[in-house]
Structures are given as C-alpha cells and as structure tokens.
Design a protein around this motif. Structure first.
Motif, PDB file in Angstrom:
ATOM      1  N   ARG A  96      34.942  40.113  25.632  1.00 54.26           N
ATOM      2  CA  ARG A  96      36.287  40.231  26.364  1.00 54.26           C
ATOM      3  C   ARG A  96      37.164  38.951  25.720  1.00 54.26           C
ATOM      4  NH1 ARG A  96      36.533  42.627  31.352  1.00 54.26           N
ATOM      5  NH2 ARG A  96      34.687  43.667  32.161  1.00 54.26           N
ATOM      6  N   TRP A 103      42.715  46.488  25.971  1.00 52.45           N
ATOM      7  CA  TRP A 103      42.110  47.251  27.115  1.00 52.45           C
ATOM      8  C   TRP A 103      40.739  46.779  26.954  1.00 52.45           C
ATOM      9  CZ3 TRP A 103      43.572  50.685  30.426  1.00 52.45           C
ATOM     10  CH2 TRP A 103      42.854  51.332  31.075  1.00 52.45           C
ATOM     11  N   GLN A 107      42.497  39.157  30.774  1.00 50.67           N
ATOM     12  CA  GLN A 107      43.974  39.365  31.074  1.00 50.67           C
ATOM     13  C   GLN A 107      44.852  38.302  30.683  1.00 50.67           C
ATOM     14  OE1 GLN A 107      44.890  42.626  32.689  1.00 50.67           O
ATOM     15  NE2 GLN A 107      43.041  42.895  31.854  1.00 50.67           N
ATOM     16  N   SER A 111      43.825  37.207  36.640  1.00 52.47           N
ATOM     17  CA  SER A 111      43.582  38.446  37.663  1.00 52.47           C
ATOM     18  C   SER A 111      42.659  38.510  38.436  1.00 52.47           C
ATOM     19  CB  SER A 111      44.158  39.668  37.086  1.00 52.47           C
ATOM     20  OG  SER A 111      43.924  40.760  37.979  1.00 52.47           O
ATOM     21  N   THR A 113      41.600  41.068  40.207  1.00 52.84           N
ATOM     22  CA  THR A 113      41.089  42.500  40.269  1.00 52.84           C
ATOM     23  C   THR A 113      41.011  42.893  38.700  1.00 52.84           C
ATOM     24  OG1 THR A 113      43.318  43.206  40.421  1.00 52.84           O
ATOM     25  CG2 THR A 113      42.140  43.066  42.539  1.00 52.84           C
ATOM     26  N   LYS A 114      41.568  42.444  37.746  1.00 53.43           N
ATOM     27  CA  LYS A 114      41.410  42.888  36.433  1.00 53.43           C
ATOM     28  C   LYS A 114      40.414  42.230  35.519  1.00 53.43           C
ATOM     29  CE  LYS A 114      44.751  46.029  37.402  1.00 53.43           C
ATOM     30  NZ  LYS A 114      44.107  47.505  37.865  1.00 53.43           N
ATOM     31  N   ASP A 115      40.286  40.714  35.817  1.00 52.88           N
ATOM     32  CA  ASP A 115      39.227  39.993  35.038  1.00 52.88           C
ATOM     33  C   ASP A 115      38.056  40.126  35.527  1.00 52.88           C
ATOM     34  OD1 ASP A 115      40.618  38.776  32.742  1.00 52.88           O
ATOM     35  OD2 ASP A 115      41.986  37.558  34.358  1.00 52.88           O
ATOM     36  N   SER A 122      45.388  35.388  41.630  1.00 53.26           N
ATOM     37  CA  SER A 122      46.052  36.114  40.621  1.00 53.26           C
ATOM     38  C   SER A 122      47.380  35.369  40.445  1.00 53.26           C
ATOM     39  CB  SER A 122      46.411  37.627  40.840  1.00 53.26           C
ATOM     40  OG  SER A 122      45.196  38.434  41.102  1.00 53.26           O
ATOM     41  N   TYR A 537      48.861  43.377  44.382  1.00 55.19           N
ATOM     42  CA  TYR A 537      48.113  43.213  42.985  1.00 55.19           C
ATOM     43  C   TYR A 537      46.818  42.253  42.953  1.00 55.19           C
ATOM     44  CZ  TYR A 537      47.096  41.831  37.942  1.00 55.19           C
ATOM     45  OH  TYR A 537      46.681  41.779  36.551  1.00 55.19           O
TER      46      TYR A 537
END
Length: 772
Positions: A96, A103, A107, A111, A113-115, A122, A537
């Motif tokens: 990562r 992609w 991030q 984040s 929700t994304k990490d 976030s 978010y």
C-alpha cells in the motif's frame, strides 16, 4: 538529563525512529513520483516538506505519548508520516505504501473509509479534522455522563496535529467558541508552527495572536520553541543576544537562512552580534555545519524538548502546543518558501539516501540505516503504549419501533416532525435514550422545542431554567443537565455538521451507538456544506432535518428560500435525502431512517421539510404504501395503460399538483399522479438496477409515448431525469431563480410552479406527444 519521562536508551531509540519516519515518508512520496510508472502523465504529488516538519512530533506522539484509547487527527499533508508510523507498527503494508496515491494504495490524506490502517479522523479539507476533535471530545463527555460508555477507564484524549496555516480557516475559531461554551476537556491541539503555507511565509508574530486567542477561551498554551542545543547556547557566550536575535528574526528571513545554510547564518549573525559580549567567541566555536544545526534546532525537532512538553500535561483542560518547526527539516528543501508541494529530484534523493545510510534495495526496510540494534527497536515498537490498541467491538443495534403519524386535518411536515419527536420524548426506551438532538440556535423555529422540554439540554454542569424559577411565562423549559439529550449550538452550521459527524461515529469511536438528529434552515445547508461533505466522507450516520425549504417560505424572502438543496441531497455521497409531502409519509421515512443509519450499507439521512401546511389525506398507509414511501415514490392515481400524460411531484408543492391534476384528468382520463418522496433514492436504485429498479417499474406503467410533467419547489433538475428512465417526453418545472418576499400564490406563479403552470406544462407535453 531533561525530564522527558524517557531513559537515555529510549530517547536514542525515539531519535532513530524519527529518522526512519522521515526517510519512509520522503521515500514513499519519491517512489510515487519518480519510481512508480506514471501511466497518465498527471502529477502524483505529495508533501515532503510538510511531512518533515512533523516527523519529530508524530514520532513522539505515537511511539511514546499516546495511550491506546487516544484519538488523533493528523494534518492532511502529513499523511505519509502517519502511514510510515503505521507501517513500523505493522498495521500498514509495503504494497500500500508503494501504491501511495494510486488505486488500492495508501490515501493522499488520511481517510477512515479508504485507508486500511488505523485512521481516527479523516482529514483533507484543512481545518475540519482539527475542529472534529473538539466535537469528539464533547461526544465523549456525553456518552460517559449518560452512562452509555464505560467510565471506569480514563477518558481518551482527542489530539489534533495541525499546520499553522490551518488556523486561517474560520471554522476552527467557530469550533473554539463552541468548545468554550461547552467546557470541553481532554483535548490537545499541536500546532506545527513552521511559518510557511502553500503560497508563502506566515505573518510574523502570528503565535502571539494564536496564544492570546486560545488563552481567552480557557486553554492552556505550551510554547515549544527552543531545542536543547539552543537552550545550552543561550547559557554560553552571547547567549542572551542570540536568543533575542532568534526571537526578533522575521519569519521570511529565518526561512531563507535555513534554506541557504550555515554560511548565511554566519554572515547575518556576524553583523548583528558584532557588538554583543562573546559574539565572536560564539561564532568561532561553531563551524558552518554546527551553526546550521544550532539555528534549526527548534523545539519541534528536538525529541527531548517535545517529550518534556507533551508529558508535562497534568490536567484535563484543553491544551494548545505551539511547536516551532522548520518546513522541510532535514531535507534539501528546508526553509524554501516554495517547498510546500516541492519534491526532491532524483539527485537530491540520492544525496538524502546517503545521509540517511539507506542502501539501494533497502528503501522499505524498517531498520536500514539506523544506529540501533534491530531487535531492540522492534521490542520498543511492540511495547509502545499506543500499539496495545485494539479495535472496538461492534456496538449493538438499536431496535427502532414503527413511528405513528400525528393526526390532524392540516399540517406541515415541519410540524409533523416536531409532533413525532414530542410523542417519542414521552417514551422511555433504549431507542429514545440513544437519540440526541442538536441545532444551531434554531431549536424552537424548527419545532424541536417540545422534545427539549422533556429531554432537557445537555451540559456538563446542571443549570436551572432561570425564567421558570422567576415565574416568567414561557412555553420553553431550558433546563440544563448532564443527562440532557439536546445540544444547543451557536449560529454556525459548520459546527452543527461537525457535531453530527462525531455523534454519528460514537459507536466506532467510543463503543456507544447514538441516533443523532440535527435541525437547521434548509438554505443554510450551503453554509455548512464542506463540513457536511466531511461528515459523509467519514461514513458518519445521522439525520439532518432541514426546514423550512424552498420558496414556500414565502414572506421570508430570497435570502431564506432554498433553490439547489435538493440537488445537494441528490448528489452527496453518503447522504440519502427525502422530501415527503404528508405526515404519514414522514413517519414511515423517519422509522426507516433510524434503521438505515445503523445498517452496514446505510448512510446519513437528509429530510427536506416545509412550514407550508397541507390538507392531510384521510387514510392509513398500508405496509406496502409505507414501503413505497421509503423506496421513493408511489402512484397516488395510477395511470391507465393508454395514459397520455402523468404528473410527478415532490414535497410541499403537492397541493398545486393535486389541483392541476383534477383539470388534467378531466381532459385526459387515465392520467397518472406520482408522489415522489425521494428523487435521491429513486435515482440511486435506477443507476444500480436499471430496468429492475422501483422507478422503472413505476414509469413502466405509462405508455412509451406518454408525456411527463415533473414539479418541485426546488431546482427542476431534481426530477427532470425521470424522463430518461423510459424515454418519456418531459416538462420539468421548478425554481431556478432567487425568490423574494410575497405569498405562495405570487411566488409560485412567478417561478412557474403553480397549478396553472402545471396544467400548461401538461398541455405542452400533449402537443409534443402528438407531434412525435
């Protein structure tokens, strides 16, 4: 040895980890920009200088100071530092990091929700993550005082690491005022005072304004300015003059000399200290390299000084740490005013690699280049208090009963909302105990008053209603209590949405699920839109009730009339919007909303309500009709198979739609009347399910060549897309201009959404149908 709470060996290991964090964060950005394939030619970016300025601070925090329960908001531009620390903890993967800003990778900004690693808040839109810690602290107090979370353990400290330029964001100061009013505790803000922003150097003496403001709202201020080398130098030859020179040096000059190096420092100091006792002796005792080390030895880069400051806190009062740092510290970019988005060149990275002692092929090694035993280092990391942190178990779901619709011949949806909450306030259940309401000084005018009368206002310190004690008649009982369930906020919509974001994350932050409900005027959603987007978010779950809406708030004029808010509801990820016309629809939607807020695939809920009273239909919704209201629409009058036209409406414009439909149906028997409660949900499901969606099934009952008229007290694009579901020729009516003061009759006519305009649109649709 300074009183850092660390042994000499621990201090040495922390300094080695500081080097590794600086290297990994810098290399992660370099790899993304200069090593990894760039397929589309876009600049990848990153902030090596912004990372370097906080490497010491964050190393001290995560490896020595933080406890497992503490929560941290990391400044957006220090994301690679955070990910590097998580990598050393074993919570982030090399893969990562190699895909940072790509992609599936780490991030660009932390984040939730994304990490994949352990992000508490976030960040990205500067200032919001900082203020979020304020409201998180308030929510922690709330759940503990309400007995919803275990208070046997010490409360968590909410920590924000922020850049000094983030203090230019007005929302930070709005939050500070709210925190002062609510006596916020267990809150640390650590300011990376590197005196540089994206476009230049921060104004001189900003720290004086910073410290003055924080002290004015009850914070303890700790200034971390001089490193240990500087402190020692102040005791030596020309020490007093040197300290005065540093204190008086303008920010721009300090940054420029930092970039130029030891010879530049010597030139200025030789001139400015020539008359100081011991000035020549001081300069002669330092070569250029030593002089550069000394003059950049600010406390924010001195591990011992940082530990002294952070470990010196002995109260739960909020603390502001002003940590002097150098932007780009330790890099060839250090001090340059253009270094914010600057990147080391491959040649500069090669030189940096040599300084850091990292051989080619060992760039991702946790221990390469360090002057410490690898086993000792790994043992130290395993023993770090914060590394004992465990994920909270999922909070139990709250059972939501069916919600009864209030009775009445005429009622607005805003009134219905208030009456529903009034009915719920009488109940004593886990559901009602988990509800928490908030409003930015519009509690009464959004019909929350009856709920507050029974459930009281939350405050750490009990306070009676003085008006009631003095026998002054008022329908409102403003009693404050630690067990109150309403939080009264000042007029700042950003604060409302930041509060809702943290209340909506209470289950994941503190293990206590809450059902937050916030109210505000619909047009002022735009004032808090950045914070609303931030809340969504993070996947925060809450119900925002925006009322009154549209030009239906006719006498108030254009400044209080909303136009584009339905499009916000339609376009905002993580937010599901509804605009029912009738009280029974609202009751069904609210019950669904409280369940949806808890669902794994759920979202926050936005109810756009109105103060316009409508005649309530004499009916009792069946289970299927309640489901249809939740799904987003149902036919009030189902069209015949050969219907020539149908009308679709949403919200308070229902009366005009019904009146126009009578005229339309007289000329076009078999016409249909579609009551839309959520264009948002219809659209989402249509994009996902296509022909299998609820809206496709509804509009499939119309003949392919039928005309369709849509109307809403809001932007017409909210419903205009309905024509694309089955290809019906569509006339979309709505509000596209600012309103003005008047009555609904004049305003609806002016905006082209009255009954006559709807009938005329139906006539045009018939003409278009005939021409096809």
């Amino acid at each position: 040895m300074p009183d850092t709470g660390a042994t000499m060996n621990d201090l040495h290991l922390l300094q080695q980890l500081e080097r590794k964090v600086l290297w990994l964060s810098s290399w992660t950005i370099h790899h993304a920009n200069h090593v990894r394939e760039n397929r589309d030619g876009l600049k990848v970016g990153g902030h090596q200088a912004s990372c370097a300025s906080v490497s010491t601070l964050m190393t001290a925090l995560y490896f020595a100071v933080l406890r497992p329960e503490d929560r941290v908001a990391v400044k957006p531009h220090a994301s690679p530092v955070f990910h590097a620390i998580q990598y050393l903890f074993g919570r982030q993967s090399r893969e990562r990091l190699e895909r940072f800003r790509a992609w599936g990778g780490a991030q660009s900004y932390p984040s939730r929700t994304k990490d994949a690693d352990d992000v508490d808040y976030s960040t990205g839109s500067v200032g919001l993550g900082v203020a979020a810690t304020m409201f998180s602290s308030m929510i922690q107090d709330y759940v503990r005082l309400q007995g919803l979370a275990d208070d046997g353990e010490p409360p968590a400290r909410m920590v924000a690491v922020l850049g000094d330029a983030e203090l230019d964001e007005g929302n930070v100061f709005e939050a500070l005022m709210e925190g002062w009013k609510h006596d916020v505790r267990n809150l640390w803000w650590i300011i990376d005072y590197n005196r540089q922003s994206l476009d230049g150097v921060v104004n001189d003496r900003l720290f004086e304004k910073i410290t003055g403001f924080f002290r004015a709202v009850g914070w303890e201020v700790v200034t971390l300015k001089y490193g240990k080398l500087q402190q020692q130098a102040f005791e030596g030859p020309a020490g007093g003059a040197l300290k005065a020179w540093i204190d008086d040096c303008p920010n721009q000059l300090y940054s420029a000399l930092t970039f130029k190096g030891g010879a530049a420092w010597r030139e200025h100091l030789a001139r400015d200290l020539k008359d100081a006792d011991g000035g020549r002796e001081f300069l002669d005792s330092h070569d250029d390299a030593a002089l550069q080390r000394l003059m950049t030895n600010l406390a924010g880069h001195d591990m011992a000084a940082v530990l002294e400051g952070l470990r010196g806190v002995n109260s739960d009062l909020p603390h502001c740490f002003v940590a002097y740092t150098v932007k780009g510290f330790g890099l060839p970019l250090a001090g340059h005013k253009d270094n914010h988005a600057g990147l080391m060149t491959p040649d500069q990275m090669a030189g940096f690699r040599e300084i850091m002692g990292v051989a080619e092929g060992e760039e991702w090694s946790p221990t390469a280049g360090l002057e410490a035993d690898a086993d000792d280092l790994m043992a130290f990391l395993r023993a770090a208090p914060f590394n004992a942190r465990k994920p909270l178990p999922p909070a139990p779901l709250i059972d939501v009963p069916e919600i009864a619709a209030p009775a009445g011949e005429r009622m607005s949806t805003q009134e219905a909302f208030g009456r529903i909450l009034n009915d719920l306030s009488r109940e004593d259940s886990d559901f009602t105990r988990r509800m928490i309401t908030a409003s930015p000084d519009v509690t009464v005018s959004t019909n929350l008053g009856p709920w507050v009368n029974r459930r009281r206002i939350f405050d750490r310190n009990p306070q009676p209603d003085v008006f009631r004690e003095e026998h002054v008649a008022s329908p409102q009982r403003w009693e404050k209590s630690p067990t109150g369930q309403h939080v009264e906020l000042g007029i700042a919509e950003n604060n409302l949405f930041l509060f809702l974001s943290q209340a909506g994350l209470a289950d994941r932050q503190f293990g206590a699920r809450l059902l937050p409900v916030g109210t505000l005027y619909d047009p002022f959603i735009a004032r808090g839109l950045d914070a609303l987007n931030y809340a969504c978010y993070q996947d925060a779950r809450f119900m925002v009730v925006a009322t009154p809406s549209g030009v239906s708030l006719a006498p108030e004029g254009g400044a209080h009339q909303s136009v584009s808010t339905p499009l916000i509801g339609l376009g905002q990820p993580g937010l599901l919007s509804y605009e029912p016309a009738f009280a029974d629809e609202l009751a069904a939607i609210m019950a669904f909303g409280f369940r949806h807020m808890q669902a794994d695939d759920g979202a926050a809920i936005y109810l756009r309500l109105s103060t316009r009273a409508l005649a309530q239909p004499e009916r009792e919704l069946s289970a299927g009709e309640r489901d249809a209201a939740v799904l987003g629409a149902r036919w009030l009058v189902e069209p015949s198979g050969d219907a020539e036209v149908a009308v679709a409406f949403q919200g308070a414009i229902a009366a005009e739609a019904l009146k126009a439909f009578e005229e339309i149906a007289a000329d076009c028997p078999g016409a249909g009347l579609l009551a839309v409660t959520s264009a948002d949900r219809l659209y989402r499901h249509w994009k996902r399910d296509g022909e299998r969606s609820h809206v496709a099934a509804l509009l499939g009952r119309l003949a392919p060549d039928a005309g369709l008229v849509t109307v809403i007290d809001g932007h017409p694009a909210t419903l205009a897309w309905l024509g694309g579901v089955k290809g019906h020729a569509t006339e979309a009516l709505g509000v596209t201009r600012f309103g003005q003061s008047g009555d609904t009759i004049d305003l609806y006519a002016d905006q082209g959404i009255d009954a006559d305009a709807i009938a005329d649109a139906a006539a045009r649709a018939l003409v278009r149908r005939a021409a096809r």
